[in-house]
Design a protein around this motif. Structure first.
Motif, PDB file in Angstrom:
ATOM      1  N   ASP A 110      -6.796  10.374   7.520  1.00 48.31           N
ATOM      2  CA  ASP A 110      -5.949   9.445   8.253  1.00 48.31           C
ATOM      3  C   ASP A 110      -5.550   8.314   7.335  1.00 48.31           C
ATOM      4  N   PRO A 111      -4.264   7.987   7.330  1.00 49.26           N
ATOM      5  CA  PRO A 111      -3.853   6.846   6.507  1.00 49.26           C
ATOM      6  C   PRO A 111      -4.489   5.566   7.032  1.00 49.26           C
ATOM      7  N   VAL A 112      -4.909   4.786   6.119  1.00 48.80           N
ATOM      8  CA  VAL A 112      -5.658   3.575   6.455  1.00 48.80           C
ATOM      9  C   VAL A 112      -4.967   2.364   5.853  1.00 48.80           C
ATOM     10  N   LEU A 113      -4.862   1.347   6.634  1.00 50.03           N
ATOM     11  CA  LEU A 113      -4.354   0.067   6.130  1.00 50.03           C
ATOM     12  C   LEU A 113      -5.472  -0.947   6.295  1.00 50.03           C
ATOM     13  N   ILE A 114      -5.809  -1.549   5.194  1.00 49.96           N
ATOM     14  CA  ILE A 114      -6.904  -2.522   5.214  1.00 49.96           C
ATOM     15  C   ILE A 114      -6.308  -3.889   4.953  1.00 49.96           C
ATOM     16  N   LEU A 115      -6.628  -4.837   5.841  1.00 48.96           N
ATOM     17  CA  LEU A 115      -6.075  -6.184   5.718  1.00 48.96           C
ATOM     18  C   LEU A 115      -7.193  -7.160   5.354  1.00 48.96           C
ATOM     19  N   HIS A 116      -6.873  -8.013   4.365  1.00 53.62           N
ATOM     20  CA  HIS A 116      -7.889  -8.942   3.831  1.00 53.62           C
ATOM     21  C   HIS A 116      -8.068 -10.142   4.760  1.00 53.62           C
ATOM     22  N   GLY A 117      -8.948 -11.006   4.397  1.00 55.83           N
ATOM     23  CA  GLY A 117      -9.289 -12.153   5.215  1.00 55.83           C
ATOM     24  C   GLY A 117      -8.407 -13.363   4.923  1.00 55.83           C
ATOM     25  N   PHE A 118      -8.855 -14.530   5.441  1.00 60.53           N
ATOM     26  CA  PHE A 118      -8.088 -15.763   5.434  1.00 60.53           C
ATOM     27  C   PHE A 118      -7.829 -16.252   4.007  1.00 60.53           C
ATOM     28  N   LEU A 119      -6.534 -16.366   3.657  1.00 60.34           N
ATOM     29  CA  LEU A 119      -6.034 -16.884   2.382  1.00 60.34           C
ATOM     30  C   LEU A 119      -6.413 -16.013   1.177  1.00 60.34           C
ATOM     31  N   GLN A 120      -7.064 -14.853   1.440  1.00 54.95           N
ATOM     32  CA  GLN A 120      -7.494 -13.988   0.342  1.00 54.95           C
ATOM     33  C   GLN A 120      -6.382 -13.023  -0.039  1.00 54.95           C
ATOM     34  N   THR A 121      -6.666 -12.143  -0.934  1.00 56.02           N
ATOM     35  CA  THR A 121      -5.726 -11.108  -1.357  1.00 56.02           C
ATOM     36  C   THR A 121      -6.380  -9.745  -1.188  1.00 56.02           C
ATOM     37  N   ARG A 122      -5.596  -8.738  -1.486  1.00 55.18           N
ATOM     38  CA  ARG A 122      -6.121  -7.384  -1.357  1.00 55.18           C
ATOM     39  C   ARG A 122      -7.230  -7.077  -2.370  1.00 55.18           C
ATOM     40  N   ASP A 123      -7.306  -7.946  -3.325  1.00 53.63           N
ATOM     41  CA  ASP A 123      -8.323  -7.707  -4.356  1.00 53.63           C
ATOM     42  C   ASP A 123      -9.672  -8.307  -3.998  1.00 53.63           C
ATOM     43  N   PHE A 124      -9.772  -8.831  -2.763  1.00 54.08           N
ATOM     44  CA  PHE A 124     -11.074  -9.346  -2.356  1.00 54.08           C
ATOM     45  C   PHE A 124     -12.092  -8.202  -2.422  1.00 54.08           C
ATOM     46  N   PRO A 125     -13.248  -8.403  -2.978  1.00 51.50           N
ATOM     47  CA  PRO A 125     -14.174  -7.303  -3.281  1.00 51.50           C
ATOM     48  C   PRO A 125     -14.488  -6.404  -2.091  1.00 51.50           C
ATOM     49  N   THR A 126     -14.772  -6.979  -0.960  1.00 49.93           N
ATOM     50  CA  THR A 126     -15.129  -6.143   0.198  1.00 49.93           C
ATOM     51  C   THR A 126     -14.010  -5.187   0.529  1.00 49.93           C
ATOM     52  N   VAL A 127     -12.809  -5.742   0.450  1.00 52.85           N
ATOM     53  CA  VAL A 127     -11.632  -4.921   0.784  1.00 52.85           C
ATOM     54  C   VAL A 127     -11.396  -3.877  -0.302  1.00 52.85           C
ATOM     55  N   ARG A 128     -11.512  -4.313  -1.545  1.00 55.76           N
ATOM     56  CA  ARG A 128     -11.220  -3.394  -2.639  1.00 55.76           C
ATOM     57  C   ARG A 128     -12.211  -2.219  -2.661  1.00 55.76           C
ATOM     58  N   ARG A 129     -13.499  -2.535  -2.461  1.00 58.25           N
ATOM     59  CA  ARG A 129     -14.506  -1.476  -2.506  1.00 58.25           C
ATOM     60  C   ARG A 129     -14.321  -0.489  -1.358  1.00 58.25           C
ATOM     61  N   LEU A 130     -14.042  -1.067  -0.215  1.00 61.77           N
ATOM     62  CA  LEU A 130     -13.861  -0.186   0.952  1.00 61.77           C
ATOM     63  C   LEU A 130     -12.648   0.717   0.778  1.00 61.77           C
ATOM     64  N   ALA A 131     -11.553   0.150   0.236  1.00 63.27           N
ATOM     65  CA  ALA A 131     -10.343   0.945   0.006  1.00 63.27           C
ATOM     66  C   ALA A 131     -10.612   2.051  -0.991  1.00 63.27           C
ATOM     67  N   GLY A 132     -11.338   1.712  -2.021  1.00 63.12           N
ATOM     68  CA  GLY A 132     -11.654   2.719  -3.031  1.00 63.12           C
ATOM     69  C   GLY A 132     -12.465   3.842  -2.444  1.00 63.12           C
ATOM     70  N   ASN A 133     -13.417   3.499  -1.571  1.00 65.59           N
ATOM     71  CA  ASN A 133     -14.260   4.537  -0.988  1.00 65.59           C
ATOM     72  C   ASN A 133     -13.446   5.449  -0.065  1.00 65.59           C
ATOM     73  N   LEU A 134     -12.576   4.808   0.740  1.00 69.00           N
ATOM     74  CA  LEU A 134     -11.776   5.619   1.661  1.00 69.00           C
ATOM     75  C   LEU A 134     -10.802   6.506   0.910  1.00 69.00           C
ATOM     76  N   ALA A 135     -10.240   5.963  -0.147  1.00 64.24           N
ATOM     77  CA  ALA A 135      -9.332   6.790  -0.956  1.00 64.24           C
ATOM     78  C   ALA A 135     -10.086   7.972  -1.522  1.00 64.24           C
ATOM     79  N   ASP A 136     -11.307   7.687  -1.966  1.00 60.33           N
ATOM     80  CA  ASP A 136     -12.109   8.780  -2.509  1.00 60.33           C
ATOM     81  C   ASP A 136     -12.458   9.809  -1.429  1.00 60.33           C
ATOM     82  N   GLU A 137     -12.476   9.327  -0.166  1.00 59.28           N
ATOM     83  CA  GLU A 137     -12.793  10.250   0.925  1.00 59.28           C
ATOM     84  C   GLU A 137     -11.574  11.051   1.383  1.00 59.28           C
ATOM     85  N   GLY A 138     -10.429  10.768   0.739  1.00 59.80           N
ATOM     86  CA  GLY A 138      -9.228  11.560   1.042  1.00 59.80           C
ATOM     87  C   GLY A 138      -8.221  10.883   1.919  1.00 59.80           C
TER      88      GLY A 138
END
Lengths: 748, 274
Positions: free
Chosen positions: B48-76
């Protein structure tokens, strides 16, 4: 090359000065080296400082550039460019009131794509419009500082037209000093002297003024080095001087102790004593000096002992040199020394001085008969006797052999004769027979020098005169003591005359001058000449030397055997040429040496052809018999067995005449002239008469010698002598040769 | 869906890498005229395509978001990870509290809607929305505004309502005038009155209502040790009927070992969504 000799204190001072000099030299050398190193270091530091400040300048500009690039990516700038509505608020709060750009920048301004500033600020030095020609980096002079203006286009995407421009202003000096590590450059010295804006880095470098930090640090190092050298100097000098002082004190005590030891040794050496070491100085000791002192002490002890030994040896040597080892009397060397002392005697004392010279009669015979031990004992006894007889202060010297001499001071002839008489009496009283087994009487012959009438008479003349007098005493019929007189000089002259010596030598060696006289020995029964006694004479300067002149020379030179051989040769010639009348005979006087010699039998063998026709008599004296008596007896017995007759000559003048008569092979006994001349004395006459009777009863013939007149002839005839010899019955005469004789050779 | 009508003119997709690649940056020309960017990973994934949105004033490179995105991408899963522009063109940095904040919740929701539409169009499948922290706040507002959005499910991690405070001197009278408010963790937050209120007015009640009123599953995952979440808010979530899951010991950012726990929970939630 003169050697330097200084006290140890001077050496210590020299050592201290040397240490100072060496340290000063090396300190100066070290400082020179340091100065050169410092100059090189300063040059290097200058170059390094330049390199450092240029590097720091470049780093600062790079840092400003990187920071400008970073800010050019700041989202808020793009936010302001996209919507500059709130630029003033943002500028005031985020730029001026915030810390987003400072440090390193002091001012920031955003410009739109047309180059127009988004806002205005009176405090902001940046222009309100950005010029077309503005470069990315421009340096503007600002007093001693330089303002760096950096321009960055703001574009999110490369290659796109910038949405605007970011312009930043920074203090180059402030940034240069901030956060930089200045090692060689003093940051406080930094300043710029830029005169006009420029983009050229080289112009900026040229405008940069700085001072190397090392100018100050080198001065500090200078001080450190000097202090270090000073401290090292103190560290070197103080202990060195302390050590020198300490060792000087230490050595001083020990070194000063050495002269004390030496002084003690010297004092002890003078006293001939050994010495213990003086007490050692307190404190530390130096082993080598102690060993040296100990060595000195040991050396002194050894030296003292050596000196003692040397003194003892010297005394022994002096005794050896001056004392006769056998008798203890002073020796010839001592006499010579004493003789030198006599040279200084005053004339008066010399006039009252006498020399008494004596020797032992027939000492050689005693020595040979009883052995050297007995002979030595005789000499010791003689010395004891003489020293006993001499007056107080008179010294006795043994000149050699059996010859002794004493110097009699303050003495006239009578006193000298009295002293000599005491000497002779002491010797005569000494029990030689009991103590040494010497059967024969031991007697002295003493000669006394005369008083010198002439002050200039040399002392050696006195000695010679004593000698002449002593020899005179030895003569038969002479007394034991003889005072010198001039007449003795004539008799003795031959003994000491070199011309007489030469004549005797010549006669002995070659037979030249040898002249035989023959005195007949007559039988009293028929007044017929029984045989002739061959008497020796030597022709010399027109005269005939008699045995009195010849024999002293022969005896002194020990030429007895050679003289006997010459006489034998002469008599053989006389026999061969018929000098000896037939029906007579010939008597030959042989010395003691010849009689004792093993060769005498063979030497007389040449006479054997004449034995059948002639009576050959070998005459020996008592003296000859007592010398090597056994050898003499053996030889005489062999000669007797061969047909020779043996005559004992001078019977009665010797020591043990009767003893020889009983033990020796004697055919004829010739009474000494002293016995014959004394026949006018009754007692003497009876004694001789009994002796003749006794001898005749043993079958031996008797000959009276010295028959000088008819009275004596008559006396001896009555006494029963077999034969007589003397001027009354026949003087010594020459016999004429009658030509060669026909020898009768006996078989075997 | 108004926002879908704007897609034809507004979406500009820029693939910085070939589409076959595993990652690409996508740009979006938002309705506000600001270019926003997103990271798009595994675009051809089967999940399933996933869109992950970061927190207040942060960017997509915030670690929690980045790690989670990487894991989901790895999961297909095709994973889109946008950075809200917050009125900053091609924003790539977290916006400081002291910056000028002219953005509003509505603008954020508008950008999110554009990204959801783009992803749905790109993948042709319904989207799983995942929000972290204040990103969940934006998503609840999005759920409420666009109930028919092509979503499959929503997972909100460490969701928290915004807390704000007006300036002590009072709010500015004129609209568009800046004042220093306090919002979320920013004690000095320069913004306009309307922008401020756009965030704080969408409060806990609205958020819970949006979550519970959604036609798709809305799941909330919180850390058992999240100090930023007030107990009262958690209590409201529980009592409000929200599907709340808690990871014991995890913090607000699921750091450390809890990163794996977060990944496992998300994977499981995505699987449950089927």
């Amino acid at each position: 090359m003169a050697r330097i000799s200084l006290s140890y204190r001077r050496y210590a001072l020299w050592l201290a000065a040397l240490v100072l000099l060496i340290y000063g030299f090396f300190g100066w050398l070290a400082y020179q080296q340091y100065s050169e190193a410092r100059r090189a270091f300063e040059q290097g530091e200058k170059a390094a400082a330049q390199g450092e400040i240029y590097t720091l300048l470049a780093n600062t500009l790079d840092s400003l550039g990187r920071e400008a690039d970073r800010l050019a990516r700041w989202d808020e700038l793009y936010q302001q460019l996209a919507k500059p509505t709130y630029f003033t608020y943002w500028y005031a709060h985020r730029i001026k009131g915030g810390h987003e750009i400072s440090p390193p920048f002091d001012a920031l301004m955003l410009y739109d794509s047309k180059g127009k500033a988004l806002g205005r600020d009176a405090d902001n030095p940046l222009p309100s419009h950005l010029g077309q020609a503005d470069a990315q980096q421009v340096f503007h002079p600002a007093g001693s500082d330089v303002r760096v203006v950096l321009v960055r286009p703001l574009a999110r995407t490369t290659g796109k037209e910038p949405k605007g421009y970011l312009v930043l202003d920074a203090s180059l000096l402030g940034n240069l000093k901030r956060g930089q590590m200045f090692v060689r450059v003093d940051p406080a010295s930094l300043s710029f002297s830029l005169s006009a804006p420029t983009q050229d880095i080289r112009a900026l470098r040229q405008a940069l003024d700085y001072r190397p930090r090392d100018a100050g640090s080198v001065a500090v190092v200078d001080g450190l080095v000097l202090r270090m050298l000073f401290l090292i100097g103190l560290l070197v000098l103080l202990p060195t001087l302390g050590l020198i002082y300490f060792f000087t004190r230490l050595l001083g005590r020990n070194v000063r102790h050495v002269p004390e030891v030496v002084a003690a040794l010297r004092a002890a050496q003078h006293a001939g004593e050994t010495v213990d070491a003086p007490p050692a100085p307190p404190g530390l000791r130096i082993r080598e000096l102690e060993q040296a002192e100990q060595s000195l002490l040991e050396y002194q002890r050894e030296l003292t002992l050596a000196n003692r030994t040397l003194d003892k040896k010297n005394r022994e040597l002096w005794n050896l040199a001056h004392l006769d080892a056998l008798t203890g009397a002073q020796n010839r060397r001592a006499f010579e020394n004493f003789w030198q002392t006599l040279q200084s005697l005053s004339e008066r004392k010399r006039r009252s001085m006498r020399l008494m010279l004596c020797d032992v009669n027939h000492f050689k015979a005693i020595n040979d008969t009883y052995g050297h031990d007995v002979g030595d004992g005789v000499l010791k006894a003689i010395v004891i006797c003489l020293q006993k007889a001499l007056r107080r202060g008179e010294q006795l010297f043994r000149l050699g052999g059996d010859e002794f001499i004493s110097v009699l001071l303050d003495c006239d002839d009578a006193q000298a004769t009295a002293v000599a008489s005491r000497c002779a009496a002491e010797v005569a009283r000494y029990p030689f027979r009991d103590s040494l087994g010497v059967q024969e009487p031991v007697r002295l012959s003493i000669g006394i020098s005369p008083a010198t009438s002439d002050a200039g008479t040399p002392l050696n003349v006195l000695l010679r005169q004593a000698d002449v007098a002593m020899y005179h005493s030895k003569r038969p019929s002479s007394g034991t003591i003889t005072l010198y007189r001039d007449s003795l000089e004539l008799a003795a002259g031959s003994v000491f005359s070199s011309s007489v010596n030469e004549a005797v030598y010549r006669a002995v060696e070659t037979g030249e001058g040898l002249h035989m006289l023959y005195q007949p020995v007559r039988d009293l029964a028929d007044n017929r000449i029984g045989y002739y006694e061959a008497l020796l004479r030597i022709r010399h300067e027109g005269e005939l030397l008699t045995p009195d002149q010849i024999l002293p020379v022969v005896e002194s030179r020990h030429l007895e055997k050679e003289l006997d051989q010459a006489v034998i040769d002469a008599l053989l010639r006389a026999l061969y040429n018929g000098t000896i009348p037939p029906d007579t005979g010939l008597s030959i006087n042989l010395s003691a040496s010849s009689i004792s010699s093993d060769s005498i039998v063979s030497r007389l063998d040449a006479f054997r052809p004449f034995l059948p026709a002639l009576k050959i008599v070998v005459e020996v004296t008592e003296t000859a018999l007592i010398t090597r008596m056994e050898d003499a007896s053996s030889n005489l017995m062999r000669l007797r067995s061969q047909g020779f007759q043996i005559a004992l000559d001078d019977f009665g003048s010797g020591y043990s005449s009767l003893r020889y008569l009983t033990s020796m092979p004697v055919d004829v006994v010739k009474f000494d002239i002293s016995l014959i001349r004394a026949l006018d004395q009754e007692a003497h006459h009876r004694l001789v008469a009994h002796l003749v009777e006794f001898i005749c009863s043993t079958g031996q013939q008797t000959v009276a010698e010295g028959v000088e007149d008819e009275f004596i002839l008559e006396q001896v005839r009555k006494m029963g002598f077999s034969q007589v010899q003397g001027y009354q019955t026949g003087q010594p005469q020459e016999l004429r040769p009658r030509g060669p004789q026909q020898l009768i050779v006996r078989p075997g | 869906m108004g926002h879908c009508g704007n897609l034809s003119r507004a979406i500009l997709m820029l693939l910085l890498l070939p589409i076959t690649a595993q990652a690409a940056v996508v740009e979006l020309d938002t309705d506000a005229g600001i270019i926003a960017t997103a990271d798009f990973r595994n675009p051809d994934g089967d999940g399933d395509p996933v869109l992950i949105l970061h927190g207040f004033l942060q960017t997509r490179d915030f670690p929690t978001v980045r790690r989670l995105a990487g894991n989901l991408a790895d999961e297909g899963h095709p994973v889109l990870r946008p950075t809200l522009s917050l009125s900053v063109p091609r924003r790539s940095q977290s916006l400081k509290c002291e910056a000028v904040h002219t953005h509003s919740l509505d603008q954020d929701v508008q950008e999110l809607g554009q990204w959801v539409a783009w992803l749905h169009r790109r993948t042709g499948r319904r989207i799983v929305l995942i929000g972290h922290s204040a990103g969940g706040h934006v998503i609840t507002r999005y759920l409420a505004r666009y109930p028919d959005a092509p979503l499959k499910q929503v997972i909100l991690i460490s969701i928290a309502p915004p807390v704000g405070r007006k300036p002590a001197a009072g709010e500015p009278r004129k609209e568009g005038e800046l004042a220093e408010y306090s919002l979320a963790y920013c004690l000095r937050y320069a913004t306009t009155r309307s922008a401020f209120h756009s965030y704080v007015d969408w409060g806990p009640l609205q958020m819970i209502a949006a979550m519970t009123g959604a036609q798709i599953p809305v799941k909330v995952l919180v850390g058992g040790n999240d100090k930023r979440l007030k107990p009262a808010w958690l209590e409201r979530l529980r009592t409000g009927g929200v599907a709340l899951a808690e990871v014991p010991g995890a913090g607000h950012f699921f750091d450390g070992d809890h990163e794996f726990e977060l990944n496992d929970r998300i994977d499981k939630m995505l699987g449950d969504g089927d």
